[in-house]
Design an enzyme around this catalytic site. Structure first.
Site, PDB file in Angstrom:
ATOM      1  N   GLY A  51       0.799  -1.219   0.000  1.00  0.00           N
ATOM      2  CA  GLY A  51       0.000   0.000   0.000  1.00  0.00           C
ATOM      3  C   GLY A  51       0.829   1.265   0.000  1.00  0.00           C
ATOM      4  O   GLY A  51       2.051   1.246   0.101  1.00  0.00           O
ATOM      5  N   GLY A  59       2.446   3.695   1.622  1.00  0.00           N
ATOM      6  CA  GLY A  59       2.907   3.920   2.985  1.00  0.00           C
ATOM      7  C   GLY A  59       3.436   5.320   3.235  1.00  0.00           C
ATOM      8  O   GLY A  59       3.481   5.772   4.374  1.00  0.00           O
ATOM      9  N   ARG A  60       3.869   6.003   2.200  1.00  0.00           N
ATOM     10  CA  ARG A  60       4.311   7.393   2.354  1.00  0.00           C
ATOM     11  C   ARG A  60       3.863   8.249   1.171  1.00  0.00           C
ATOM     12  O   ARG A  60       4.369   9.344   0.976  1.00  0.00           O
ATOM     13  CB  ARG A  60       5.818   7.475   2.511  1.00  0.00           C
ATOM     14  CG  ARG A  60       6.570   6.876   1.358  1.00  0.00           C
ATOM     15  CD  ARG A  60       8.041   7.056   1.522  1.00  0.00           C
ATOM     16  NE  ARG A  60       8.745   6.348   0.478  1.00  0.00           N
ATOM     17  CZ  ARG A  60      10.001   6.583   0.162  1.00  0.00           C
ATOM     18  NH1 ARG A  60      10.662   7.498   0.788  1.00  0.00           N
ATOM     19  NH2 ARG A  60      10.583   5.885  -0.780  1.00  0.00           N
ATOM     20  N   LYS A  89       4.367  12.522  -2.216  1.00  0.00           N
ATOM     21  CA  LYS A  89       5.242  11.469  -1.700  1.00  0.00           C
ATOM     22  C   LYS A  89       6.087  12.060  -0.585  1.00  0.00           C
ATOM     23  O   LYS A  89       6.867  12.992  -0.816  1.00  0.00           O
ATOM     24  CB  LYS A  89       6.142  10.917  -2.806  1.00  0.00           C
ATOM     25  CG  LYS A  89       6.996   9.740  -2.356  1.00  0.00           C
ATOM     26  CD  LYS A  89       7.755   9.145  -3.522  1.00  0.00           C
ATOM     27  CE  LYS A  89       8.596   7.936  -3.092  1.00  0.00           C
ATOM     28  NZ  LYS A  89       9.322   7.350  -4.240  1.00  0.00           N
ATOM     29  N   ASP A 133       7.742   6.238   8.952  1.00  0.00           N
ATOM     30  CA  ASP A 133       7.203   7.546   9.323  1.00  0.00           C
ATOM     31  C   ASP A 133       6.479   8.247   8.182  1.00  0.00           C
ATOM     32  O   ASP A 133       5.929   9.330   8.355  1.00  0.00           O
ATOM     33  CB  ASP A 133       8.321   8.460   9.854  1.00  0.00           C
ATOM     34  CG  ASP A 133       9.444   8.684   8.852  1.00  0.00           C
ATOM     35  OD1 ASP A 133       9.266   8.363   7.659  1.00  0.00           O
ATOM     36  OD2 ASP A 133      10.510   9.177   9.268  1.00  0.00           O
ATOM     37  N   GLY A 134       6.489   7.651   6.984  1.00  0.00           N
ATOM     38  CA  GLY A 134       5.767   8.241   5.871  1.00  0.00           C
ATOM     39  C   GLY A 134       6.428   9.457   5.256  1.00  0.00           C
ATOM     40  O   GLY A 134       5.841  10.119   4.406  1.00  0.00           O
ATOM     41  N   ARG A 185      -1.430   0.078  -9.961  1.00  0.00           N
ATOM     42  CA  ARG A 185      -0.263  -0.781 -10.189  1.00  0.00           C
ATOM     43  C   ARG A 185      -0.706  -2.237 -10.300  1.00  0.00           C
ATOM     44  O   ARG A 185      -1.823  -2.597  -9.945  1.00  0.00           O
ATOM     45  CB  ARG A 185       0.700  -0.667  -8.994  1.00  0.00           C
ATOM     46  CG  ARG A 185       1.047   0.760  -8.620  1.00  0.00           C
ATOM     47  CD  ARG A 185       1.202   0.901  -7.101  1.00  0.00           C
ATOM     48  NE  ARG A 185       1.470   2.293  -6.729  1.00  0.00           N
ATOM     49  CZ  ARG A 185       2.676   2.814  -6.627  1.00  0.00           C
ATOM     50  NH1 ARG A 185       3.729   2.042  -6.832  1.00  0.00           N
ATOM     51  NH2 ARG A 185       2.841   4.062  -6.292  1.00  0.00           N
ATOM     52  N   ASP A 194       4.735  -4.123  -7.330  1.00  0.00           N
ATOM     53  CA  ASP A 194       4.032  -2.944  -6.829  1.00  0.00           C
ATOM     54  C   ASP A 194       4.603  -1.664  -7.422  1.00  0.00           C
ATOM     55  O   ASP A 194       4.051  -0.577  -7.190  1.00  0.00           O
ATOM     56  CB  ASP A 194       4.076  -2.895  -5.297  1.00  0.00           C
ATOM     57  CG  ASP A 194       5.500  -2.905  -4.754  1.00  0.00           C
ATOM     58  OD1 ASP A 194       6.187  -3.911  -4.969  1.00  0.00           O
ATOM     59  OD2 ASP A 194       5.926  -1.916  -4.117  1.00  0.00           O
ATOM     60  N   ASP A 198       7.776   5.238  -9.457  1.00  0.00           N
ATOM     61  CA  ASP A 198       8.547   4.979  -8.240  1.00  0.00           C
ATOM     62  C   ASP A 198      10.052   5.021  -8.490  1.00  0.00           C
ATOM     63  O   ASP A 198      10.719   3.987  -8.627  1.00  0.00           O
ATOM     64  CB  ASP A 198       8.144   3.644  -7.604  1.00  0.00           C
ATOM     65  CG  ASP A 198       6.790   3.724  -6.926  1.00  0.00           C
ATOM     66  OD1 ASP A 198       6.331   4.846  -6.666  1.00  0.00           O
ATOM     67  OD2 ASP A 198       6.191   2.676  -6.661  1.00  0.00           O
TER      68      ASP A 198
END
Length: 524
Positions: free
Chosen positions: A101, A103-104, A124, A136-137, A201, A273, A283
Protein backbone atom coordinates in the site's frame (compact mmCIF):
# COMPACT_ATOMS: atom_id res chain seq x y z
CA UNK A 1 -5.83 27.16 -7.66
CA UNK A 2 -9.25 27.15 -6.04
CA UNK A 3 -10.76 26.79 -9.52
CA UNK A 4 -9.24 23.32 -10.08
CA UNK A 5 -11.99 20.79 -10.76
CA UNK A 6 -11.70 17.44 -8.96
CA UNK A 7 -13.97 14.49 -9.67
CA UNK A 8 -12.05 11.81 -7.69
CA UNK A 9 -13.50 8.77 -9.42
CA UNK A 10 -11.22 6.30 -7.61
CA UNK A 11 -12.66 7.09 -4.18
CA UNK A 12 -16.17 7.82 -5.45
CA UNK A 13 -16.63 4.60 -7.43
CA UNK A 14 -14.56 2.03 -5.52
CA UNK A 15 -15.18 0.83 -1.94
CA UNK A 16 -13.10 2.48 0.75
CA UNK A 17 -11.96 1.43 4.19
CA UNK A 18 -14.68 2.28 6.75
CA UNK A 19 -12.01 2.85 9.41
CA UNK A 20 -11.06 6.52 9.02
CA UNK A 21 -8.21 6.38 11.55
CA UNK A 22 -4.53 6.45 10.69
CA UNK A 23 -3.58 3.35 12.65
CA UNK A 24 -1.49 0.78 10.79
CA UNK A 25 -3.56 -2.23 9.83
CA UNK A 26 -4.49 -4.85 7.26
CA UNK A 27 -7.23 -3.37 5.08
CA UNK A 28 -9.79 -5.85 3.80
CA UNK A 29 -12.52 -5.38 1.21
CA UNK A 30 -11.41 -1.91 0.17
CA UNK A 31 -9.37 -0.34 -2.61
CA UNK A 32 -8.31 2.65 -0.53
CA UNK A 33 -8.16 4.20 2.92
CA UNK A 34 -8.72 7.82 3.85
CA UNK A 35 -5.49 9.66 4.62
CA UNK A 36 -4.48 13.22 5.33
CA UNK A 37 -1.09 14.88 4.94
CA UNK A 38 0.69 15.60 8.21
CA UNK A 39 1.60 19.30 8.40
CA UNK A 40 5.27 20.28 8.28
CA UNK A 41 7.19 23.09 9.94
CA UNK A 42 8.08 25.28 6.99
CA UNK A 43 6.99 24.27 3.49
CA UNK A 44 8.98 26.12 0.82
CA UNK A 45 9.00 25.61 -2.94
CA UNK A 46 12.39 24.41 -4.19
CA UNK A 47 11.51 23.76 -7.83
CA UNK A 48 8.59 23.06 -10.10
CA UNK A 49 7.96 21.92 -13.68
CA UNK A 50 6.03 24.66 -15.43
CA UNK A 51 4.84 22.25 -18.16
CA UNK A 52 3.21 20.04 -15.53
CA UNK A 53 1.60 23.01 -13.80
CA UNK A 54 0.07 23.94 -17.16
CA UNK A 55 -1.17 20.38 -17.71
CA UNK A 56 -2.90 20.39 -14.35
CA UNK A 57 -4.30 23.89 -14.87
CA UNK A 58 -2.25 25.85 -12.33
CA UNK A 59 -1.13 29.30 -13.45
CA UNK A 60 2.46 30.40 -12.87
CA UNK A 61 1.51 33.21 -10.43
CA UNK A 62 -0.29 30.61 -8.30
CA UNK A 63 2.81 28.40 -8.27
CA UNK A 64 4.83 31.25 -6.78
CA UNK A 65 2.29 31.92 -4.03
CA UNK A 66 2.69 30.82 -0.44
CA UNK A 67 -0.56 28.89 -0.81
CA UNK A 68 1.03 26.58 -3.39
CA UNK A 69 3.82 25.55 -1.00
CA UNK A 70 1.30 24.96 1.77
CA UNK A 71 -0.88 22.70 -0.38
CA UNK A 72 1.94 20.73 -2.00
CA UNK A 73 3.90 20.63 1.25
CA UNK A 74 0.96 18.96 2.98
CA UNK A 75 -0.25 21.84 5.17
CA UNK A 76 -3.51 22.65 3.36
CA UNK A 77 -6.08 21.13 1.03
CA UNK A 78 -7.87 22.74 -1.89
CA UNK A 79 -11.66 22.53 -2.27
CA UNK A 80 -12.56 19.21 -3.85
CA UNK A 81 -9.48 17.30 -2.73
CA UNK A 82 -10.21 13.93 -1.11
CA UNK A 83 -6.86 12.50 0.01
CA UNK A 84 -6.41 8.75 0.24
CA UNK A 85 -3.84 5.97 0.28
CA UNK A 86 -4.32 3.01 -2.06
CA UNK A 87 -4.29 -0.61 -0.92
CA UNK A 88 -2.04 -2.95 -2.88
CA UNK A 89 0.39 -5.82 -2.46
CA UNK A 90 3.30 -7.01 -4.50
CA UNK A 91 6.13 -9.38 -5.27
CA UNK A 92 9.38 -7.87 -4.01
CA UNK A 93 12.59 -9.37 -5.37
CA UNK A 94 10.58 -12.35 -6.58
CA UNK A 95 8.78 -13.09 -3.30
CA UNK A 96 5.21 -12.33 -2.31
CA UNK A 97 5.31 -9.53 0.28
CA UNK A 98 1.63 -9.33 1.20
CA UNK A 99 -0.08 -6.00 1.80
CA UNK A 100 2.11 -2.99 1.01
CA UNK A 101 0.00 0.00 0.00
CA UNK A 102 0.79 3.70 -0.12
CA UNK A 103 2.91 3.92 2.99
CA UNK A 104 4.31 7.39 2.35
CA UNK A 105 2.34 8.49 -0.68
CA UNK A 106 -1.17 9.81 -0.75
CA UNK A 107 -3.29 10.97 -3.64
CA UNK A 108 -4.88 14.37 -3.15
CA UNK A 109 -7.43 13.89 -5.90
CA UNK A 110 -8.06 13.66 -9.63
CA UNK A 111 -8.02 16.96 -11.52
CA UNK A 112 -9.89 17.25 -14.80
CA UNK A 113 -8.33 20.13 -16.71
CA UNK A 114 -9.93 22.48 -19.21
CA UNK A 115 -9.16 20.09 -22.07
CA UNK A 116 -10.88 17.21 -20.27
CA UNK A 117 -7.65 15.37 -19.43
CA UNK A 118 -7.42 13.66 -16.06
CA UNK A 119 -4.39 14.11 -13.79
CA UNK A 120 -4.05 12.50 -10.40
CA UNK A 121 -2.00 14.50 -7.90
CA UNK A 122 -0.03 12.48 -5.38
CA UNK A 123 2.26 13.65 -2.58
CA UNK A 124 5.24 11.47 -1.70
CA UNK A 125 6.63 12.00 1.77
CA UNK A 126 3.57 13.72 3.28
CA UNK A 127 3.36 11.56 6.40
CA UNK A 128 2.09 8.18 7.61
CA UNK A 129 -0.91 6.30 6.29
CA UNK A 130 -2.59 3.07 7.40
CA UNK A 131 -0.08 1.27 5.14
CA UNK A 132 3.09 2.78 6.64
CA UNK A 133 3.78 -0.20 8.90
CA UNK A 134 6.66 0.91 11.16
CA UNK A 135 7.79 3.82 8.94
CA UNK A 136 7.20 7.55 9.32
CA UNK A 137 5.77 8.24 5.87
CA UNK A 138 8.34 10.92 5.17
CA UNK A 139 10.95 11.39 2.42
CA UNK A 140 14.33 13.08 2.49
CA UNK A 141 15.58 15.83 0.22
CA UNK A 142 18.12 13.65 -1.60
CA UNK A 143 15.58 11.06 -2.78
CA UNK A 144 13.00 13.74 -3.51
CA UNK A 145 15.41 15.65 -5.76
CA UNK A 146 16.23 12.43 -7.60
CA UNK A 147 12.54 11.63 -8.16
CA UNK A 148 11.63 15.16 -9.18
CA UNK A 149 14.45 15.52 -11.70
CA UNK A 150 14.23 12.01 -13.13
CA UNK A 151 10.48 12.14 -13.67
CA UNK A 152 10.87 15.18 -15.86
CA UNK A 153 14.12 14.02 -17.50
CA UNK A 154 12.47 10.77 -18.56
CA UNK A 155 9.47 12.57 -20.02
CA UNK A 156 11.64 14.82 -22.16
CA UNK A 157 13.65 11.79 -23.30
CA UNK A 158 10.39 10.36 -24.65
CA UNK A 159 10.11 7.60 -22.05
CA UNK A 160 6.61 6.82 -20.70
CA UNK A 161 6.65 8.08 -17.11
CA UNK A 162 4.79 9.70 -14.28
CA UNK A 163 5.51 13.42 -14.05
CA UNK A 164 6.56 15.71 -11.20
CA UNK A 165 4.83 18.99 -10.48
CA UNK A 166 6.80 20.29 -7.53
CA UNK A 167 9.57 19.77 -5.02
CA UNK A 168 8.87 21.32 -1.62
CA UNK A 169 11.23 21.35 1.34
CA UNK A 170 9.51 20.79 4.67
CA UNK A 171 11.70 22.55 7.21
CA UNK A 172 11.76 19.31 9.20
CA UNK A 173 14.50 16.73 9.66
CA UNK A 174 13.96 13.08 8.78
CA UNK A 175 16.13 10.36 10.31
CA UNK A 176 17.43 7.80 7.81
CA UNK A 177 20.06 5.06 7.77
CA UNK A 178 21.31 5.75 4.25
CA UNK A 179 23.65 2.75 4.07
CA UNK A 180 21.67 0.37 6.31
CA UNK A 181 24.73 0.08 8.53
CA UNK A 182 23.29 1.23 11.82
CA UNK A 183 24.37 4.85 11.42
CA UNK A 184 21.05 6.65 11.14
CA UNK A 185 21.26 10.43 10.92
CA UNK A 186 18.89 13.38 10.42
CA UNK A 187 18.49 14.71 6.89
CA UNK A 188 16.40 17.56 5.49
CA UNK A 189 12.90 16.46 4.52
CA UNK A 190 11.04 17.17 1.29
CA UNK A 191 7.84 16.28 -0.56
CA UNK A 192 7.38 15.65 -4.28
CA UNK A 193 4.04 16.03 -5.99
CA UNK A 194 3.80 13.29 -8.60
CA UNK A 195 1.32 13.56 -11.45
CA UNK A 196 -0.12 10.82 -13.68
CA UNK A 197 -3.44 9.88 -15.28
CA UNK A 198 -3.49 6.91 -12.87
CA UNK A 199 -1.29 5.41 -10.16
CA UNK A 200 -2.92 1.96 -10.31
CA UNK A 201 -0.26 -0.78 -10.19
CA UNK A 202 -0.07 -4.51 -10.78
CA UNK A 203 -0.12 -4.87 -7.01
CA UNK A 204 -3.61 -3.36 -6.70
CA UNK A 205 -4.91 -6.52 -8.37
CA UNK A 206 -2.50 -8.93 -6.72
CA UNK A 207 -3.64 -8.10 -3.19
CA UNK A 208 -7.25 -8.87 -4.13
CA UNK A 209 -6.26 -12.20 -5.68
CA UNK A 210 -4.28 -13.11 -2.56
CA UNK A 211 -7.38 -12.43 -0.47
CA UNK A 212 -9.71 -14.17 -2.92
CA UNK A 213 -11.78 -11.00 -3.17
CA UNK A 214 -12.99 -11.65 -6.71
CA UNK A 215 -15.96 -9.29 -6.52
CA UNK A 216 -13.73 -6.31 -5.82
CA UNK A 217 -11.21 -7.63 -8.35
CA UNK A 218 -13.86 -7.57 -11.09
CA UNK A 219 -14.97 -4.13 -9.99
CA UNK A 220 -11.42 -2.77 -10.06
CA UNK A 221 -10.66 -4.26 -13.48
CA UNK A 222 -13.83 -2.80 -14.98
CA UNK A 223 -13.26 0.55 -13.29
CA UNK A 224 -9.69 0.69 -14.64
CA UNK A 225 -10.87 -0.08 -18.16
CA UNK A 226 -13.65 2.48 -18.01
CA UNK A 227 -11.56 5.30 -16.57
CA UNK A 228 -8.09 4.68 -17.95
CA UNK A 229 -8.69 2.69 -21.18
CA UNK A 230 -11.80 4.36 -22.67
CA UNK A 231 -10.79 3.24 -26.16
CA UNK A 232 -11.88 -0.29 -25.15
CA UNK A 233 -15.40 0.77 -24.23
CA UNK A 234 -16.72 -0.30 -27.65
CA UNK A 235 -16.03 -3.99 -26.93
CA UNK A 236 -19.44 -5.17 -25.75
CA UNK A 237 -18.48 -8.60 -24.40
CA UNK A 238 -17.02 -8.26 -20.89
CA UNK A 239 -14.57 -11.14 -21.30
CA UNK A 240 -13.25 -9.87 -24.62
CA UNK A 241 -12.95 -6.37 -23.18
CA UNK A 242 -10.93 -7.59 -20.19
CA UNK A 243 -8.63 -9.69 -22.37
CA UNK A 244 -8.08 -6.74 -24.69
CA UNK A 245 -7.25 -4.61 -21.65
CA UNK A 246 -4.63 -7.06 -20.42
CA UNK A 247 -3.12 -7.26 -23.90
CA UNK A 248 -2.91 -3.47 -23.93
CA UNK A 249 -1.13 -3.50 -20.55
CA UNK A 250 1.37 -6.00 -21.97
CA UNK A 251 2.01 -3.86 -25.04
CA UNK A 252 2.42 -0.67 -23.02
CA UNK A 253 4.85 -2.40 -20.69
CA UNK A 254 6.91 -3.65 -23.63
CA UNK A 255 7.00 -0.16 -25.11
CA UNK A 256 8.21 1.29 -21.81
CA UNK A 257 11.00 -1.26 -21.39
CA UNK A 258 12.28 -0.67 -24.93
CA UNK A 259 12.66 3.00 -24.09
CA UNK A 260 14.51 2.15 -20.86
CA UNK A 261 16.96 0.09 -22.89
CA UNK A 262 17.29 2.81 -25.51
CA UNK A 263 18.44 5.49 -23.09
CA UNK A 264 20.36 3.22 -20.70
CA UNK A 265 17.98 3.55 -17.74
CA UNK A 266 17.98 0.97 -14.94
CA UNK A 267 14.97 1.11 -12.62
CA UNK A 268 16.59 -0.81 -9.80
CA UNK A 269 13.41 -2.02 -8.05
CA UNK A 270 11.11 -3.69 -10.56
CA UNK A 271 8.84 -5.17 -7.92
CA UNK A 272 5.26 -5.75 -9.07
CA UNK A 273 4.03 -2.94 -6.83
CA UNK A 274 6.29 -0.62 -8.85
CA UNK A 275 4.71 -1.53 -12.19
CA UNK A 276 2.15 0.89 -13.60
CA UNK A 277 -0.95 -0.45 -15.28
CA UNK A 278 -0.53 2.31 -17.87
CA UNK A 279 3.00 1.27 -18.76
CA UNK A 280 4.52 4.34 -17.09
CA UNK A 281 7.83 4.42 -15.29
CA UNK A 282 6.85 4.80 -11.65
CA UNK A 283 8.55 4.98 -8.24
CA UNK A 284 12.01 6.43 -8.78
CA UNK A 285 14.08 4.94 -5.97
CA UNK A 286 17.60 3.56 -6.46
CA UNK A 287 17.52 3.99 -10.22
CA UNK A 288 20.58 4.67 -12.32
CA UNK A 289 21.90 5.32 -15.81
CA UNK A 290 24.49 3.26 -17.57
CA UNK A 291 27.82 5.03 -17.65
CA UNK A 292 30.06 2.31 -19.10
CA UNK A 293 27.90 -0.22 -20.94
CA UNK A 294 27.38 -3.20 -18.63
CA UNK A 295 24.28 -5.40 -18.96
CA UNK A 296 24.95 -6.85 -15.50
CA UNK A 297 24.88 -3.51 -13.67
CA UNK A 298 22.26 -2.67 -11.05
CA UNK A 299 22.12 0.63 -9.16
CA UNK A 300 20.48 -0.96 -6.11
CA UNK A 301 22.75 -2.00 -3.23
CA UNK A 302 19.98 -4.31 -1.96
CA UNK A 303 20.18 -6.15 -5.29
CA UNK A 304 23.98 -6.33 -5.39
CA UNK A 305 24.24 -10.04 -4.60
CA UNK A 306 21.70 -11.46 -7.07
CA UNK A 307 21.44 -8.55 -9.57
CA UNK A 308 17.86 -9.55 -10.26
CA UNK A 309 17.05 -6.09 -11.59
CA UNK A 310 20.20 -5.53 -13.65
CA UNK A 311 20.00 -3.61 -16.91
CA UNK A 312 20.00 -6.59 -19.25
CA UNK A 313 17.42 -8.47 -17.17
CA UNK A 314 14.74 -5.78 -17.26
CA UNK A 315 12.75 -7.22 -20.23
CA UNK A 316 12.60 -10.66 -18.58
CA UNK A 317 11.54 -9.17 -15.25
CA UNK A 318 8.80 -7.14 -16.92
CA UNK A 319 7.46 -10.33 -18.47
CA UNK A 320 7.69 -12.15 -15.12
CA UNK A 321 5.70 -9.34 -13.52
CA UNK A 322 3.06 -9.54 -16.24
CA UNK A 323 2.69 -13.26 -15.56
CA UNK A 324 2.02 -12.42 -11.91
CA UNK A 325 -0.67 -9.96 -13.01
CA UNK A 326 -2.15 -12.59 -15.32
CA UNK A 327 -2.26 -15.06 -12.42
CA UNK A 328 -4.01 -12.47 -10.28
CA UNK A 329 -6.81 -11.72 -12.72
CA UNK A 330 -7.13 -15.27 -14.12
CA UNK A 331 -10.01 -16.24 -11.74
CA UNK A 332 -12.18 -13.71 -13.57
CA UNK A 333 -12.13 -15.94 -16.66
CA UNK A 334 -13.53 -19.39 -17.28
CA UNK A 335 -10.09 -20.42 -18.46
CA UNK A 336 -6.80 -18.70 -17.79
CA UNK A 337 -5.74 -19.78 -21.28
CA UNK A 338 -7.52 -16.76 -22.75
CA UNK A 339 -4.79 -14.58 -21.25
CA UNK A 340 -1.93 -16.50 -22.86
CA UNK A 341 -2.21 -14.92 -26.29
CA UNK A 342 -2.47 -11.50 -24.66
CA UNK A 343 0.61 -12.26 -22.58
CA UNK A 344 2.50 -13.24 -25.72
CA UNK A 345 1.92 -9.72 -26.99
CA UNK A 346 4.64 -8.54 -24.63
CA UNK A 347 7.32 -10.67 -26.27
CA UNK A 348 6.13 -9.94 -29.80
CA UNK A 349 5.94 -6.19 -29.30
CA UNK A 350 9.13 -6.01 -27.29
CA UNK A 351 11.27 -7.90 -29.80
CA UNK A 352 9.93 -5.95 -32.79
CA UNK A 353 10.40 -2.57 -31.10
CA UNK A 354 13.74 -3.52 -29.52
CA UNK A 355 15.23 -4.55 -32.87
CA UNK A 356 13.90 -1.41 -34.53
CA UNK A 357 15.26 0.71 -31.68
CA UNK A 358 18.74 -0.81 -31.92
CA UNK A 359 18.78 -0.33 -35.68
CA UNK A 360 17.92 3.33 -35.18
CA UNK A 361 20.59 3.77 -32.49
CA UNK A 362 23.24 2.38 -34.83
CA UNK A 363 22.00 4.40 -37.81
CA UNK A 364 20.64 1.51 -39.86
CA UNK A 365 17.61 1.91 -42.08
CA UNK A 366 17.20 -1.82 -42.69
CA UNK A 367 17.55 -4.69 -40.23
CA UNK A 368 19.17 -7.48 -42.19
CA UNK A 369 21.45 -10.20 -40.86
CA UNK A 370 24.57 -8.12 -41.42
CA UNK A 371 23.13 -5.20 -39.46
CA UNK A 372 21.99 -7.38 -36.58
CA UNK A 373 25.40 -9.04 -36.41
CA UNK A 374 27.10 -5.65 -36.18
CA UNK A 375 24.70 -4.60 -33.43
CA UNK A 376 25.53 -7.68 -31.35
CA UNK A 377 29.25 -7.32 -31.93
CA UNK A 378 29.06 -3.61 -31.17
CA UNK A 379 27.45 -4.15 -27.79
CA UNK A 380 30.00 -6.85 -26.95
CA UNK A 381 32.85 -4.45 -27.72
CA UNK A 382 31.28 -1.64 -25.70
CA UNK A 383 31.21 -3.97 -22.70
CA UNK A 384 34.69 -5.39 -23.17
CA UNK A 385 36.32 -1.99 -23.76
CA UNK A 386 34.33 -0.27 -20.98
CA UNK A 387 32.83 2.38 -23.24
CA UNK A 388 30.35 5.02 -22.15
CA UNK A 389 26.90 4.05 -23.46
CA UNK A 390 25.45 7.52 -24.04
CA UNK A 391 28.60 9.16 -25.39
CA UNK A 392 29.39 6.31 -27.78
CA UNK A 393 26.12 6.51 -29.68
CA UNK A 394 26.22 10.28 -29.79
CA UNK A 395 29.76 10.14 -31.21
CA UNK A 396 28.78 7.43 -33.69
CA UNK A 397 26.11 9.73 -35.07
CA UNK A 398 28.69 12.47 -35.62
CA UNK A 399 30.79 10.35 -38.03
CA UNK A 400 30.68 11.79 -41.53
CA UNK A 401 31.21 10.43 -45.03
CA UNK A 402 34.76 9.23 -44.30
CA UNK A 403 36.71 7.61 -41.51
CA UNK A 404 40.35 8.37 -40.73
CA UNK A 405 42.65 5.79 -42.25
CA UNK A 406 44.63 5.53 -39.04
CA UNK A 407 43.02 4.60 -35.71
CA UNK A 408 39.39 5.57 -36.47
CA UNK A 409 38.30 5.07 -32.86
CA UNK A 410 39.93 8.43 -32.22
CA UNK A 411 36.81 10.06 -33.66
CA UNK A 412 34.82 8.69 -30.73
CA UNK A 413 36.52 11.06 -28.31
CA UNK A 414 36.55 10.64 -24.54
CA UNK A 415 34.23 7.64 -24.27
CA UNK A 416 36.54 5.12 -22.56
CA UNK A 417 36.77 4.46 -18.83
CA UNK A 418 39.87 2.24 -18.84
CA UNK A 419 42.93 2.99 -20.96
CA UNK A 420 44.20 -0.58 -20.76
CA UNK A 421 40.89 -1.97 -22.04
CA UNK A 422 40.83 0.64 -24.77
CA UNK A 423 44.24 -0.44 -26.01
CA UNK A 424 43.39 -4.13 -25.72
CA UNK A 425 40.30 -3.69 -27.89
CA UNK A 426 41.58 -0.96 -30.23
CA UNK A 427 42.13 -3.23 -33.24
CA UNK A 428 38.75 -4.91 -32.83
CA UNK A 429 36.99 -1.56 -32.42
CA UNK A 430 38.75 -0.10 -35.44
CA UNK A 431 37.75 -3.09 -37.56
CA UNK A 432 34.17 -2.85 -36.31
CA UNK A 433 33.99 0.87 -37.12
CA UNK A 434 35.20 0.25 -40.69
CA UNK A 435 32.59 -2.48 -41.20
CA UNK A 436 29.85 -0.33 -39.63
CA UNK A 437 30.73 2.68 -41.78
CA UNK A 438 30.83 0.62 -44.96
CA UNK A 439 27.46 -0.96 -44.25
CA UNK A 440 25.64 2.13 -42.99
CA UNK A 441 26.81 4.03 -46.07
CA UNK A 442 24.80 1.65 -48.27
CA UNK A 443 21.50 2.58 -46.62
CA UNK A 444 20.72 5.49 -48.90
CA UNK A 445 21.12 8.38 -46.46
CA UNK A 446 23.71 11.10 -46.43
CA UNK A 447 25.89 11.50 -43.35
CA UNK A 448 23.93 14.62 -42.45
CA UNK A 449 20.60 12.78 -42.69
CA UNK A 450 21.99 9.90 -40.68
CA UNK A 451 23.24 12.30 -38.01
CA UNK A 452 19.80 13.87 -37.58
CA UNK A 453 18.11 10.47 -37.34
CA UNK A 454 20.63 9.03 -34.87
CA UNK A 455 20.66 12.11 -32.66
CA UNK A 456 16.86 11.91 -32.45
CA UNK A 457 17.07 8.58 -30.58
CA UNK A 458 20.47 8.89 -28.88
CA UNK A 459 20.38 11.62 -26.22
CA UNK A 460 23.21 14.00 -25.52
CA UNK A 461 22.22 14.35 -21.86
CA UNK A 462 20.92 11.87 -19.32
CA UNK A 463 20.53 12.37 -15.58
CA UNK A 464 23.67 10.53 -14.52
CA UNK A 465 23.80 9.67 -10.84
CA UNK A 466 26.82 11.84 -10.18
CA UNK A 467 25.01 14.90 -11.59
CA UNK A 468 21.99 14.28 -9.39
CA UNK A 469 24.27 13.82 -6.39
CA UNK A 470 26.03 17.13 -7.06
CA UNK A 471 22.63 18.83 -7.10
CA UNK A 472 21.68 17.05 -3.88
CA UNK A 473 24.89 18.08 -2.12
CA UNK A 474 24.43 21.72 -3.11
CA UNK A 475 20.73 21.78 -2.17
CA UNK A 476 21.50 20.20 1.20
CA UNK A 477 23.83 23.15 1.79
CA UNK A 478 21.03 25.54 0.86
CA UNK A 479 21.75 26.14 -2.83
CA UNK A 480 19.10 24.67 -5.14
CA UNK A 481 20.38 26.39 -8.27
CA UNK A 482 21.85 23.19 -9.71
CA UNK A 483 18.46 21.48 -9.35
CA UNK A 484 16.99 24.25 -11.48
CA UNK A 485 19.84 24.09 -14.00
CA UNK A 486 19.62 20.33 -14.44
CA UNK A 487 15.86 20.57 -14.84
CA UNK A 488 16.43 23.06 -17.66
CA UNK A 489 19.17 21.00 -19.34
CA UNK A 490 17.10 17.82 -19.21
CA UNK A 491 14.22 19.59 -20.94
CA UNK A 492 16.27 19.40 -24.17
CA UNK A 493 18.25 16.17 -23.84
CA UNK A 494 18.77 15.71 -27.60
CA UNK A 495 20.16 19.21 -28.20
CA UNK A 496 23.88 19.93 -27.87
CA UNK A 497 23.50 23.00 -25.58
CA UNK A 498 27.18 24.10 -25.72
CA UNK A 499 26.86 26.20 -22.57
CA UNK A 500 26.04 23.01 -20.65
CA UNK A 501 28.45 20.64 -22.41
CA UNK A 502 30.05 19.67 -19.09
CA UNK A 503 26.80 17.97 -18.05
CA UNK A 504 27.26 15.51 -20.92
CA UNK A 505 30.71 14.36 -19.77
CA UNK A 506 31.31 10.76 -18.78
CA UNK A 507 31.31 9.85 -15.11
CA UNK A 508 34.43 11.22 -13.37
CA UNK A 509 36.67 8.66 -11.73
CA UNK A 510 35.93 10.08 -8.28
CA UNK A 511 32.26 9.23 -8.78
CA UNK A 512 32.90 5.52 -9.39
CA UNK A 513 32.66 4.74 -5.67
CA UNK A 514 31.23 7.90 -4.12
CA UNK A 515 27.96 7.35 -2.29
CA UNK A 516 24.99 8.28 -4.47
CA UNK A 517 27.04 8.39 -7.66
CA UNK A 518 27.00 4.70 -8.55
CA UNK A 519 24.90 2.33 -6.47
CA UNK A 520 22.23 3.50 -4.03
CA UNK A 521 20.10 1.99 -1.29
CA UNK A 522 16.32 2.13 -1.06
CA UNK A 523 16.60 4.44 1.97
CA UNK A 524 14.71 7.67 1.42
Amino acid sequence: MDTLRFDNRFVNELPGDPDRSNRRRQVQGAAWSAAAPTPVAGPALVAHAHEVAALVGIAEPDVQSAAFARVFGGNALLPGMAPYAACYGGHQFGNWAGQLGDGRAMSLGEVVNAAGARWELQLKGAGPTPYSRTADGRAVLRSSIREFLCSEAMHHLGVPTTRALSLVSTGDSVVRDMFYNGNAAPEPGAIVCRVAPSFIRFGNFEILAARDDLALMAQLVDFTIDRDFPELAGIADATERRVAWFADVCERTAHMIVHWMRVGFVHGVMNTDNMSILGLTIDYGPYGWLDNFDPTWTPNTTDASTRRYRFGQQPAIAQWNLVRLAEAIAPLFESGDVLQSALERFGDVYMAEYEAMNAAKFGFVVRGDAEQLLVREGFALLYEAEVDYTLFFRALGEIGDTLPADNPIGVLGDVFYDDAKREAKADALNAWLYRWHTLVSTHGRSAAERRVAMHAVNPRYVLRNYLAQQAIDAATDGDASLVQTLLEVMRRPYDDQPEYAHFAARRPEWARVKAGCSMLSCSS
